[in-house]
Write a protein that holds these residues in place. Structure first.
Motif, mmCIF file in Angstrom:
data_model
loop_
_atom_site.group_PDB
_atom_site.id
_atom_site.type_symbol
_atom_site.label_atom_id
_atom_site.label_comp_id
_atom_site.label_asym_id
_atom_site.label_seq_id
_atom_site.Cartn_x
_atom_site.Cartn_y
_atom_site.Cartn_z
ATOM 1 N N ASN A 305 0.803 -1.222 0.000
ATOM 2 C CA ASN A 305 0.000 0.000 0.000
ATOM 3 C C ASN A 305 0.836 1.274 0.000
ATOM 4 O O ASN A 305 0.286 2.367 -0.100
ATOM 5 N N SER A 306 2.137 1.136 0.152
ATOM 6 C CA SER A 306 2.926 2.337 0.474
ATOM 7 C C SER A 306 3.297 3.173 -0.754
ATOM 8 O O SER A 306 3.169 2.738 -1.898
ATOM 9 N N PHE A 307 3.749 4.368 -0.482
ATOM 10 C CA PHE A 307 4.317 5.234 -1.522
ATOM 11 C C PHE A 307 5.581 4.592 -2.074
ATOM 12 O O PHE A 307 6.247 3.812 -1.383
ATOM 13 N N PHE A 333 -3.544 9.331 6.308
ATOM 14 C CA PHE A 333 -3.338 7.956 5.855
ATOM 15 C C PHE A 333 -1.838 7.661 5.782
ATOM 16 O O PHE A 333 -1.309 7.251 4.749
ATOM 17 N N THR A 334 -1.144 7.886 6.888
ATOM 18 C CA THR A 334 0.328 7.831 6.920
ATOM 19 C C THR A 334 0.887 6.470 6.532
ATOM 20 O O THR A 334 1.979 6.387 5.954
ATOM 21 N N GLY A 335 0.168 5.385 6.855
ATOM 22 C CA GLY A 335 0.706 4.048 6.578
ATOM 23 C C GLY A 335 2.024 3.855 7.287
ATOM 24 O O GLY A 335 2.190 4.207 8.468
ATOM 25 N N ILE A 336 3.006 3.324 6.562
ATOM 26 C CA ILE A 336 4.332 3.114 7.154
ATOM 27 C C ILE A 336 5.236 4.322 6.917
ATOM 28 O O ILE A 336 6.452 4.239 7.102
ATOM 29 N N GLY A 338 5.724 6.499 4.046
ATOM 30 C CA GLY A 338 6.486 6.729 2.811
ATOM 31 C C GLY A 338 6.802 8.205 2.590
ATOM 32 O O GLY A 338 7.913 8.556 2.170
ATOM 33 N N GLU A 357 -3.561 7.770 11.027
ATOM 34 C CA GLU A 357 -3.477 6.400 10.491
ATOM 35 C C GLU A 357 -4.223 5.470 11.433
ATOM 36 O O GLU A 357 -4.012 5.494 12.641
ATOM 37 N N ILE A 358 -5.055 4.608 10.853
ATOM 38 C CA ILE A 358 -5.926 3.769 11.681
ATOM 39 C C ILE A 358 -5.317 2.398 11.991
ATOM 40 O O ILE A 358 -5.651 1.776 12.993
ATOM 41 N N ASP A 359 -4.417 1.942 11.136
ATOM 42 C CA ASP A 359 -3.902 0.578 11.276
ATOM 43 C C ASP A 359 -2.792 0.514 12.330
ATOM 44 O O ASP A 359 -1.769 1.187 12.212
ATOM 45 N N ASP A 382 -6.033 8.452 15.212
ATOM 46 C CA ASP A 382 -6.372 7.160 14.613
ATOM 47 C C ASP A 382 -7.169 7.256 13.318
ATOM 48 O O ASP A 382 -6.827 6.650 12.325
ATOM 49 N N ASP A 383 -8.246 8.005 13.370
ATOM 50 C CA ASP A 383 -9.216 7.904 12.279
ATOM 51 C C ASP A 383 -9.436 9.268 11.636
ATOM 52 O O ASP A 383 -9.742 10.237 12.337
ATOM 53 N N VAL A 384 -9.301 9.350 10.321
ATOM 54 C CA VAL A 384 -9.535 10.650 9.652
ATOM 55 C C VAL A 384 -10.923 11.191 9.964
ATOM 56 O O VAL A 384 -11.112 12.403 10.029
ATOM 57 N N GLY A 408 -2.193 9.535 0.722
ATOM 58 C CA GLY A 408 -2.802 8.760 -0.354
ATOM 59 C C GLY A 408 -3.897 7.924 0.262
ATOM 60 O O GLY A 408 -3.623 7.042 1.061
ATOM 61 N N LEU A 432 -13.071 7.491 1.668
ATOM 62 C CA LEU A 432 -12.309 8.295 2.638
ATOM 63 C C LEU A 432 -11.534 9.423 1.961
ATOM 64 O O LEU A 432 -11.085 10.361 2.616
HETATM 65 N N1 SAH Z 1 1.002 6.456 1.865
HETATM 66 C C1 SAH Z 1 1.052 5.443 2.889
HETATM 67 C C2 SAH Z 1 0.021 4.342 2.689
HETATM 68 C C3 SAH Z 1 -1.345 4.756 2.364
HETATM 69 S S1 SAH Z 1 -2.419 3.371 2.150
HETATM 70 C C4 SAH Z 1 2.473 4.842 2.971
HETATM 71 O O1 SAH Z 1 3.396 5.351 2.359
HETATM 72 O O2 SAH Z 1 2.640 3.844 3.653
HETATM 73 C C5 SAH Z 1 -3.851 3.969 2.939
HETATM 74 C C6 SAH Z 1 -3.755 3.969 4.422
HETATM 75 O O3 SAH Z 1 -4.972 4.493 4.949
HETATM 76 C C7 SAH Z 1 -3.594 2.587 5.040
HETATM 77 O O4 SAH Z 1 -2.430 2.572 5.799
HETATM 78 C C8 SAH Z 1 -4.830 2.429 5.928
HETATM 79 O O5 SAH Z 1 -4.569 1.727 7.130
HETATM 80 C C9 SAH Z 1 -5.197 3.862 6.201
HETATM 81 N N2 SAH Z 1 -6.592 4.084 6.610
HETATM 82 C C10 SAH Z 1 -7.689 3.394 6.217
HETATM 83 N N3 SAH Z 1 -8.800 3.893 6.807
HETATM 84 C C11 SAH Z 1 -8.405 4.932 7.580
HETATM 85 C C12 SAH Z 1 -9.088 5.844 8.447
HETATM 86 N N4 SAH Z 1 -10.409 5.794 8.615
HETATM 87 N N5 SAH Z 1 -8.363 6.785 9.077
HETATM 88 C C13 SAH Z 1 -7.010 6.844 8.929
HETATM 89 N N6 SAH Z 1 -6.318 6.000 8.140
HETATM 90 C C14 SAH Z 1 -6.993 5.055 7.469
#
Ligand code: SAH
Length: 450
Positions: A305-307, A333-336, A338, A357-359, A382-384, A408, A432
């Motif tokens: 999923n990452s950049f 949506f920071t993810g890991i 990127g 970032e929620i995960d 946590d959640d947007v 992203g 989202l």
């Molecule tokens: N650009 C990031 C990845 C984005 S992928 C990187 O470089 O890693 C989209 C991300 O949105 C995922 O990590 C997912 O867990 C997160 N996500 C999904 N639903 C969300 C929510 N409701 N609030 C915040 N983040 C969320």
């Protein structure tokens, strides 16, 4: 099925969406010559623009239109291109303009410019109104091959700015086709150094030993969130063990198709295997062991999923001269991380990052990396959906504004492989995206009030 998938892949590689490829195969049959399928898609696009009924397009392939009608469609297409200033020649990069629902993706997919390509690559028609110029700078990413109309909608929501489509295969050894909408300047960009390896063997020389000459891959396909299991690699091994040397054309095709789809590598005689997670971190531009500590499934998922760090860093590199004292970042949506890894590798100091970032697994990876490499302030949400406009305004007051809003949003309902849940931008996850727009607008108004 293979023939169908291969045709779809070829059409997708040519710049058509998977939906369009599928529809063309339904119209023309899987035996249809590729050029007939291309014509059929073109006819369908023109028909769409001319408001022809679906029935007229479904009536048959391009060839089944009467000669006069065909000529008229071609004429219309030419006129339209002329209006847009697009050349439409496949060997020359071009972009349809923003008003087009079917935002065309340039071929090759090299964005507005890239380090190893001479300028000008693509006719850049992007206009940014003064009120939409930075700061705040913003950067939005999603999969390039989204269903028809998705990028037009994204662009409309993000101030009608033209997307920049880049396939990371022009920067490293693996493909990743993404679209980016941003208001960053596009002159004086600089790539990260050292440049990443461009081929599989440059990246992983040890795989040369068992790589058969009939596997002519030089780069990987997009590294996805899922990987091949032992059942498949075992089946391939058994097929090869009982085959001639070299194997028949049909066995070769069977093996190569799967190697391409799952990015398998040759690790022994007749033995293919999936890439290890750290072998995926590397071409994507992350430090070694970035995702280590998670289970493999989570590592593949978050990396998939990452950049692509080098692509994003190339675009963000212009910030370096603008913000010598560092940046305040709102990371959605920071993810890991990127985007943050890209800023760090550019030597751009992050004074503050508000990360949404929620995960849990991805958050942990990002937090560990932050603690090891950064001295600035990290605020985690946590959640947007829970980030209100008022809270955004408070952060703007506290930190003196955001210099960059980056993110992203989930592509779950847009990406080609999720056929069953590909409901477009309004799908459960992809919807989202609208929070990105809402929050960016909240930042802009709070900063304007300041
Ligand atoms: N650009 C990031 C990845 C984005 S992928 C990187 O470089 O890693 C989209 C991300 O949105 C995922 O990590 C997912 O867990 C997160 N996500 C999904 N639903 C969300 C929510 N409701 N609030 C915040 N983040 C969320």
């Amino acid at each position: 099925m293979f023939e169908k998938d291969e045709k779809i892949n070829s059409l997708v590689d040519m710049g058509f969406s998977e939906d369009e490829a599928n529809m063309a195969i339904i119209r023309c049959g899987v035996d249809g010559d590729l050029s007939v399928l291309v014509d059929s898609i073109s006819a369908s696009r023109v028909a769409g623009n001319l408001n022809l009924s679906n029935h007229q397009v479904m009536g048959g392939c391009f060839d089944s239109f009467g000669g006069r009608k065909k000529a008229r469609l071609v004429e219309e297409r030419k006129k339209k291109r002329k209006r847009c200033g697009c050349t439409g020649q496949s060997n020359q990069p071009s972009l349809d303009c923003n008003h087009d629902e079917d935002m065309l993706i340039p071929n090759p997919m090299v964005g507005f410019n890239l380090p190893n390509y001479s300028l000008p690559l693509v006719r850049v028609t992007r206009r940014i109104l003064e009120q939409d110029m930075g700061p705040p700078y913003f950067y939005y990413e999603n999969v390039a091959r989204a269903p028809t109309g998705v990028w037009a909608t994204i662009s409309r929501s993000l101030y009608d700015i033209q997307p920049e489509f880049v396939d990371s295969k022009h920067l490293c050894a693996t493909a990743r086709k993404r679209g980016y909408i941003h208001n960053l300047p596009i002159e004086n960009r600089a790539p990260l150094l050292p440049s990443p390896p461009m081929t599989i063997f440059e990246a992983f020389p040890r795989y040369k030993k068992w790589w058969p000459s009939w596997d002519q891959r030089t780069q990987f396909n997009c590294l996805l969130t899922g990987v091949a299991g032992p059942k498949l690699t075992g089946k391939i091994g058994r097929a090869l063990a009982s085959a001639d040397t070299p194997p028949s054309q049909s066995i070769q095709k069977y093996v190569i198709d799967h190697c391409k789809r799952y990015n398998l590598v040759w690790v022994g005689k007749n033995k293919v295997a999936k890439l290890e997670p750290q072998e995926i971190e590397y071409p994507l531009g992350f430090p070694k062991d970035h995702t280590r500590g998670l289970g493999d499934t989570n590592r593949y998922k978050s990396l998939g999923n990452s950049f692509h760090v080098d692509t994003v860093a190339y675009h963000l590199s212009v910030l370096k001269g603008m913000f010598p004292n560092g940046v305040n970042v709102l990371s959605l949506f920071t993810g890991i991380g990127g985007g943050e890894v890209a800023l760090h590798r550019l030597g751009i100091n992050m004074r503050t990052v508000v990360s949404v970032e929620i995960d849990k697994a991805s958050k942990r990876i990002f937090r560990d990396w932050w603690n090891q490499t950064q001295t600035g302030t990290l605020i985690e949400i946590d959640d947007v959906k829970s980030l209100t406009d008022d809270q955004v305004a408070t952060y703007v007051t506290t930190f003196g504004g955001f210099d960059l809003v980056i993110g992203g949003s989930p592509c779950n309902n847009l990406a080609g492989c999720n056929r069953s849940s590909r409901h477009g931008l309004e799908g459960k996850q992809s919807v989202l995206f609208h929070h990105y727009v809402r929050i960016l607008n909240a930042v802009k108004s709070a900063m304007a009030r300041k």
